[in-house]
Structure formats: structure tokens, C-alpha cells
Design an enzyme around this catalytic site. Structure first.
Site: not given
Ligand code: GLO
Ligand code: MG
Length: 343
Positions: A49, A52, A173, A209, A212, A247, A249, A282
Site C-alpha cells: 500500500h 506501507d 481487484e 483474488e 473475492h 473474507d 483469507d 493474500d
Molecule cells: C481485501 C483485499 C486487500 C487488498 C490489498 C491490496 O479484501 O484483498 O487485502 O488485496 O489491500 O490492494
Molecule cells: Mg487481496
């Protein structure tokens, strides 16, 4: 031609385990410590980000510029590559109700300026990839925003970014919900539809992703295929997700190994990675992990991916074709399951 895959993750993928119902459960590793994990775990790419890279996206530019140069040095010294920079538009007090689609002109102006700075940061850390995760570009309840104006604002944001720097490309994304109740652009298809309306569609693509797509009720491998056909799959966030809930992950492949196998299949068989695309993971460590073991989810996802690549490469494709043409999908089921079970 087989691909030698390169892997990436973001610093948020090593984290302290807090969730909406509880505080941190592990002490956070420092950024410097996180950086050391990359090569050890088999990763070459760092996803960022904007904040970051720099200590605050609200600092004067001179400070952000010097932070970004320092980061570039840290990466170069370790042989690491910045994969992308994503403006984190969803945590600022001004963007409580969205950034690009906020009703407040002040919030929208902030989003534009901050996104331009994120592009400047990307140039210093050495990537042309800008990821847009439109976290709060949607509503908590339907009447809160004008939906048509919101779509127009998303296109306008893309155009301003494409115009601002002719080298960058934008990777959308998409995610259907969370943190918002409903996102304006819930799927890859929605985003690519808008991409075609921008001033330079050739510089707009996607990062898909797995979780998602699953949250949108879609199969991630089909989503990836859709983007691959259009040569628009420029990154992935592989992970796993147990049904329609928050979500999660989870580590890649731990919920549904067959669904993971199908993602690897579509990537591997369609040359994903041959133009330098990364396998991004991710994934988040479970809240129950102790600090010393809170990078194992990355190690595991990396290993599961590579083992699935082997399985994709050793699959009897002639047999698959034969079963497709004879329409014997029961036998095809068995072929795949046997293969996954090592039989
Ligand atoms: C959240 C997203 C997040 C993005 C990250 C990069 O659901 O997956 O983790 O991937 O902020 O933009
Ligand atoms: Mg992501």
C-alpha cells in the site's frame, strides 16, 4: 513451455491477529523483520500500500519521497522487487463513506491527490503496477449514494490516473462486499466493462483474488479464465474461503483443494507468469497461531501451489480430452479425484 513462478505477498499478510471482535493476539513483527522473511519463505515480490512504503501518506511530499527512496534501497539490497503499489483509500477519516464515490467533494479530491502520490511512490520503488481495491466504493444502504454518478466517478478516477502517468497500468481487484454491504463493482467483469470506457483500456486490467470470486458466488478459475482470454490477468491473490461469510483469507487450497487445483490448472495452461506476473498470496495466519509460527500460512500456501503445479503437469490430458468428448463426466470426476488423492 513451463513457467518458473515468482511469488509475492504484502506486509499485511504477517499480522498481529486482531479481528473485528478482539484485539491483537501476537506482537507485530517490525517491517524490517517482515522483509527478512521474503527470501526465506521463497518470495521475491513485495506488494505495497502507499503507506506501507511511506510512514504517512499525509506527510509533505519531500518526506514521502525520501521514505520511498529508502524503501527502494532496502528492496535492492535484498534482491526484492516491488510488485505493485495500492493507494490505501479506505482508512482515512476523510474516506469513512468511500473515497472515489464519496458524496463529499473534499473526500473525492483527497482520493485523487493521494492516488497520484501513490503513483509517484510506485515510480520510486520501481513498479508501474497500481492496484485499485475499491474497498469503500459502495454503500451500507441503497439510498446513501447516487449509483450512476458513482460509476461515472470510478471511470473518472481511472482516467485521471491514466492521464497522470503514461507508464502505469491499473489493476482492479474487485470484491462484492466487506467492508461495504454492496460494492458498485462486485466482480472482474464489472470492472473490465468500465475499463473499456477509459481513455486507455490497454493499461487497465485485473488482479483476481480467489476469496473475492467465491464471495461473489463465482468460481475463481473461471474468473481467471475470463481475464486470461482478454490478456488482462496481471496479478492474482490466491487464498481460500469457506463459503459465503467474511473474507477469510485462508491459506491457498486448505478449504477446497480441487478448486485450488483448477485455479493452478487455468494459470499454468494459459501461460500465466510468462510475462513476469507474480503469484500473489493474500493469506492471513489464523488468530490462534503463536507469533513464532505466524508465517507458516505463507510457507504452506507457497508449497501447496507448487505441489498443485506438479499435479497439473502430470495430469493425463489425453484422458481428459477423451472423457470430454465422450461426455463421461462421472469418469472425469473420478480421474481428477484419483489424481488429487495420489492414485
Ligand atoms: C481485501 C483485499 C486487500 C487488498 C490489498 C491490496 O479484501 O484483498 O487485502 O488485496 O489491500 O490492494
Ligand atoms: Mg487481496
Amino acid at each position: 513451455m513451463s513457467t518458473t513462478y515468482r511469488f509475492s505477498f504484502g506486509p499485511w499478510n504477517i499480522h498481529s491477529g486482531s479481528d473485528p471482535f478482539g484485539p491483537e493476539v501476537r506482537e507485530e513483527f517490525s517491517f524490517a523483520e517482515k522483509l527478512e522473511f521474503y527470501k526465506q519463505l521463497g518470495f521475491d515480490g513485495v506488494q505495497f500500500h502507499d503507506d506501507d512504503v511511506v510512514s504517512s501518506a499525509d506527510d509533505p511530499w519531500a518526506k514521502q519521497e525520501s521514505d520511498a527512496k529508502n524503501m527502494r534501497k532496502l528492496l535492492d539490497e535484498r534482491g526484492l522487487i516491488a510488485e505493485f503499489v495500492a493507494p490505501r483509500l479506505w482508512e482515512h477519516p476523510l474516506t469513512i463513506d468511500g473515497a472515489i464515490t464519496a458524496n463529499s467533494p473534499e473526500a473525492r479530491k483527497y482520493a485523487l491527490e493521494r492516488s497520484k502520490r501513490a503513483i509517484d511512490i510506485s515510480q520510486i520503488v520501481g513498479t508501474n503496477n497500481i492496484v485499485l481495491w475499491p474497498a469503500r466504493e459502495g454503500t451500507y444502504m441503497r439510498e446513501a449514494k447516487d449509483p450512476v454518478a458513482s460509476v461515472a466517478r470510478l471511470v473518472e478516477w481511472l482516467n485521471v490516473m491514466l492521464e497522470y502517468n503514461k507508464d502505469i497500468r491499473i489493476l482492479g481487484e474487485m470484491k462484492p462486499n466487506e467492508p461495504m454491504d454492496q460494492a458498485y463493482l462486485p466482480t472482474t467483469g464489472h470492472f473490465l466493462g468500465l475499463a473499456s470506457l477509459t481513455i486507455d483500456p490497454s493499461r487497465v486490467g485485473t488482479l483476481i483474488e480467489s476469496a473475492h470470486a467465491i464471495l461473489a458466488g463465482l468460481d475463481p478459475s473461471d474468473e481467471m479464465a475470463y481475464a486470461l482470454y482478454q490478456k488482462k490477468l496481471w496479478s492474482v491473490h490466491l487464498n481460500d474461503q469457506n463459503g459465503l461469510k467474511f473474507d477469510e483469507d485462508k491459506s491457498f487450497g486448505v478449504v477446497d483443494i480441487r478448486r485450488a487445483f483448477n485455479q493452478v490448472w487455468v494459470l499454468e495452461r494459459n501461460g500465466y507468469g510468462q510475462n513476469g506476473e507474480f503469484i500473489g498470496l493474500d493469506v492471513k495466519a489464523l488468530r490462534t497461531q503463536v507469533k513464532e509460527k505466524s508465517t507458516n500460512h505463507l510457507r504452506n500456501s507457497h508449497e501447496i501451489f507448487l505441489r498443485l503445479v506438479d499435479l497439473v503437469r502430470s495430469l493425463d490430458v489425453d484422458k481428459v480430452e477423451q472423457l470430454r468428448s465422450s461426455r463421461d463426466y462421472e469418469e472425469l470426476d473420478m480421474l481428477i479425484v484419483n489424481h488429487l488423492l495420489g492414485g
